[in-house]
Structure formats: C-alpha cells, structure tokens
Enzyme design. Sequence first.
Site: not given
Length: 607
Positions: A2, A27, A74, A98-99, A480, A484, A487, A503, A602
């Site tokens: 948010c 965000r 979000w 936000n929260g 990584e 990338k 996502e 295995h 983000k």
Amino acid sequence: MCGIIGYSGNLEAGPVILSGLKQLEYRGYDSAGMALLTESNELYLVKKVGRVAALEKEIDPSILSHCGIGHTRWATHGGVTDTNAHPHCAGKVVLLHNGIIENYHTLQKQFGFAQTAVSQTDTEVAAQLIDYYYNRCKNPQQAICRAVDLLEGSYAFCILFTDVPGKVFCIRSVSPLVAASCEQGCFVASDLTALIAYTNRYFVLPEHTLLCLDRTGMTLTDLQGNPVDPDYLEVSWNIESAQKGGYPHYMLKEIYEQPEAFNRTVTPRIRNGLPDFSEEKIPDSLLQSFDKIRIVACGTALYAGMIGRSLLERKGKIPVEVSIASEFRYDPPVIDDKTLVLIISQSGETIDSLAALRLAKQLGATVISVINVKGSSIARESDYVIYTHAGPEISVASTKAYMVQISVLYLLAARIFLARGILTPEEVRTFIGNLGNAEKSISSVLEQRAEQIRHLAEKLAHCAHAFYIGRGMDYAFSMEGALKLKEITYIHAEAYAAGELKHGTISLIEEGIPVVAIATQDSIFNKTISNVREVKARGAFVILITKEGVHAAEDFCDIQIEIPQVDDFFTVFPIAVVLQLLAYYTAYAKGYDMDKPRNLAKSVTVE
Ligand code: F6R
C-alpha cells in the site's frame, strides 16, 4: 504494501495526490482511491479497482481542493473491490491505512461496529473507532490518540475530518511514513518517491507521534500534545532518479544502472586500497569479537546473504548461518551477545526482517544492517547501518539493490578478514582490487550479452517450467535467477543444487524443459558438467553459463552464455546481470508488466 499520500498546501490537491500515487504505485496496485476536502468544504471521494490510471479516469477535474489523501492498495483483508478500496469513511472521519489491524474483529464485536461496516477490511474499524471517540470528545487529536491506543498490529494512517477543513492528520506504528514541508505545501507519504518532485529534505515520522498538515505548515506532537522536533534527512537523488529515463521499464533502467550503483556504494568505502567503515563507525573490535554471524533477510536480499555466507565461510572459515526472516522468530534462534547479526533489506521496512532485528537485539546480539532506504525502520533500530547507494529501486523485482548488497557484504567480509588477521593487508588489497574490477564485468555483460539473451528469452517465453542448477556459489546464484524468472514471467522455476537433482527432481526433466546451468566455479566445474550431461541425456534444453573461453561441447549444451574471466568469488557480479536480463526479456516477450507483477508489492510490510 500500500502506498499512501496526504497533502495540504497551495497547489491543487487532486493532481498532487494523483502524481504521488503514480510514484507510489509500485507498493501495491490492486485498487486506488482519493479523498479531497473541497473549497466549499465538502468531501469528494473516489475509489476504483485497478491501477492508478483507472482511478484517474474517474476523477472529476473540476473539483477544487487544497487538501486531500490518496491510497494505492495491496489487499490483505477483504477482496479487491471498489468498496474495500481506501479511503474508508465513518461519520466525519475519512481514513486510509497501510498495515494490518490484527484485533479488528475483537474491536468490531466490542463496539458493535459490524452492523454499520460496509467493507470487509480491517481498516474500516479504525475509522469507526476514531469517529466513535470524535463524537464524544470533539477533538481530532484526542480522538485519534484514544483510538490508536486500542489498536494492535501495524498502521500508517492519513485522516481527514469532514468538519476540519484544510487539515490532514497522520500517525503510524511500524508501517512507514515520511513527511516534508516546502514552498508548495506540506506532504506525507509512504516513501520519498512521492515527495521528491518537491523537495529532497524530509523526516521519518516518529512512531506514536501525531502529525498535522495544514496549508500553512505542519505540527508534530507526542500523544500528550507536546511538540516534537523532527530529525531531517536529505537524499542526493532527484525526480529523474525515480523516473524511467527513456527506458521502457524501470526494471531495465535499474539493471543498466548497476555499474553506477556499484561504484557509488563501493568506491567511497575504499581507503588506501582497504575497506573502510569509519563513516559507519563500525569498530574493528566488534568485527574481531564475535563467534559467529547470522544473516537474516527475505527474498532476493536473502540470496544476497547466501553469497555473503559463501565468502565468509570459504575464505574466512567464519561460521555463518543464513535465515529466512519470516522463520527466524518461530524457529527459536540460538544467538547471544557473541553473535553478529546482519539484516539485509532494500526497503528497510520488511516486517519480518524488522521483527527479526528486534528479537536479535533482545537476545543480546549486535546488529549491522545493510539497507538502501535512508532513515527506514530497520536502519533506525540497528546498532550500525551500512547504506547501499542504489538510488530508488522502483521495479518490484529487485536488481540493483541485490548487486550493491553483495558488494557491501564483500567489503564487510574483507574488513572482517583484515581485522581478524585472516588475510594480510596485501591480500585484502588484492581482494579489493578484484572487487573494484567487478564493475567492468557488469558493464561487459550489459554491452555484449543483452542481444544474445533477448533472443534466447523469446524461446524461454513459451515454456511452462524451468530449472536452474549449480553447485556452491553457482547454486546461490541459481536461487536468485529462478526467483527473478518466476516472479515476473509466471513461469514455474526451481533452483536445485546440481548434484541433488538426481535424488528426485530429475524425474521432471523431459524433452525440451529448459535448464539454466551455472558453471562458473573452477574447482567444481567438472562436477557440475556431469550433472548437466545427466539432464541433457534426458532431453533438457540446456542454457549453460560459464566463464569465457570454456569450450562447451554440443552434447551437453544447447546455448552457452559467457561471462568475463574473473576469479570464482567475483562471478556473481556478471552472472547477476545475465540472470536479470534473462528474466526481463522473457517477461517482455510474454508482454507482461515486469515492473508490477501480479500479487506482488515492493515493500512487504505485513506478516
Ligand atoms: C524479489 C524481491 C523480493 C525482496 C524481498 C525483501 O525481486 O524484490 O524478494 O528482495 O521482499 O525486500 P527488502 O529487501 O526490501 O527487505
């Protein structure tokens, strides 16, 4: 998670809030909303599912106002609907958040708010509670203070009262808010990107203080009403740094900014060829006295931490454990005052990393954090902070922040080796010389490999699955690389330690499945190649990444991508660029918005 903005000043509030929301959209981008108190003292409220652009279409440009608030969401509690979008209203209170209000359900029951609630959000209860107290005390500040006293969880609120013209009230606990005042008015926002067009001087709103923005200035008080002096900070970047600068996407711009970001982060910390943390006031005595290191982070920052661990353990024989921040608290960590804890975070606001920091300090550990955003919560609460100088990272997928996190870990490791006598000053100078050269290897991939990778990505775009394999440090790079890719392209990608594949997971390898095999560690090159042959024999389409000059026979690879010949410890720098470009161009080929991938935000400020 948010993005929020509040404004009171001489400019037209609608356009100010809208352009702030565009900067903050990274965000969260499920829905957006805005509330203005108009010149005729009426409330104008608009909210809409979708991006800020969808909100923009709904806004009536004839509304005149100099005071308002805006939100880009979000979703956590309640689906993505116009009703659940912020701001939320209750009586005279208009609030955005936000929260997460963790006890919203209890409060709803306690105060009987459920009957009048119109949304499914946790936020609405905060608006209802403030209105409840406002009706009794008729004082905005007192109503806010009494309400937040009952809230559990995290919040950053911007609040309007429909009968209090021209004022925006703000308060926060955990979730971030920064504020600034300049000629054009007073601003508050989740982060500086929304304010940088007006000023680069700002302060982080201290937790549990009350900020009131007015057309003529702002006041900051504690909850008893006593004035509080804010600690002002300055950033050197400007509005251009937070824009695309001619690139089609932030992600590509940020990938190409890496040589510069690397230099800004590394060069000032080298004195006489040796790493130097005197600016950060990190004493050598601290680096000499710990027994072990614990690195804690999330996502890409966690994978940067894994590279740091390899270096510290392999070269320094220093015991290092790397923990996922969200697991750290629940898997009680065995740490004490002889443990050095490193928290790595681009935003400095990731809630799990922040909670880990607090626990580590409670257990007596000393905490050094590696942070990109100046003045962020983790930075403020750490014993020592090493700032990375990536500049603003807007794309949700982290690229340049990862690069500079690793470079800081390399500098810090080198200082530790020096302070503990693990390496001689001459050996450290050689190491630092190699680190300095990493910039060239980053630039060389950008200049020489982008085209090859773009063509390859067009093939990858048609795949549903991909595997990344490697051993040792190459395995850490693989993690990584896979993150990338998944996502931003939504291709299911898995990283596997190359030797572990057989295995179980090798059963998934069939004709045409792409396997990105990373083989840049000389000492284990042949071992990795044996694993590459195993997948090739089962029909995999192998993309092999090696140092220059390695002759890859066709029987074990379909495409070879070469990085410059650098020492094994330094292959991470060019490799990171290869993996970022591969993900970027694959998302590009699929036509996706890689700057704002679905379901992501983000800065992860909720648990
Ligand atoms: C991936 C990515 C995330 C972040 C993670 C931690 O590209 O960006 O995995 O690395 O959410 O965020 P910070 O570094 O802000 O703590």
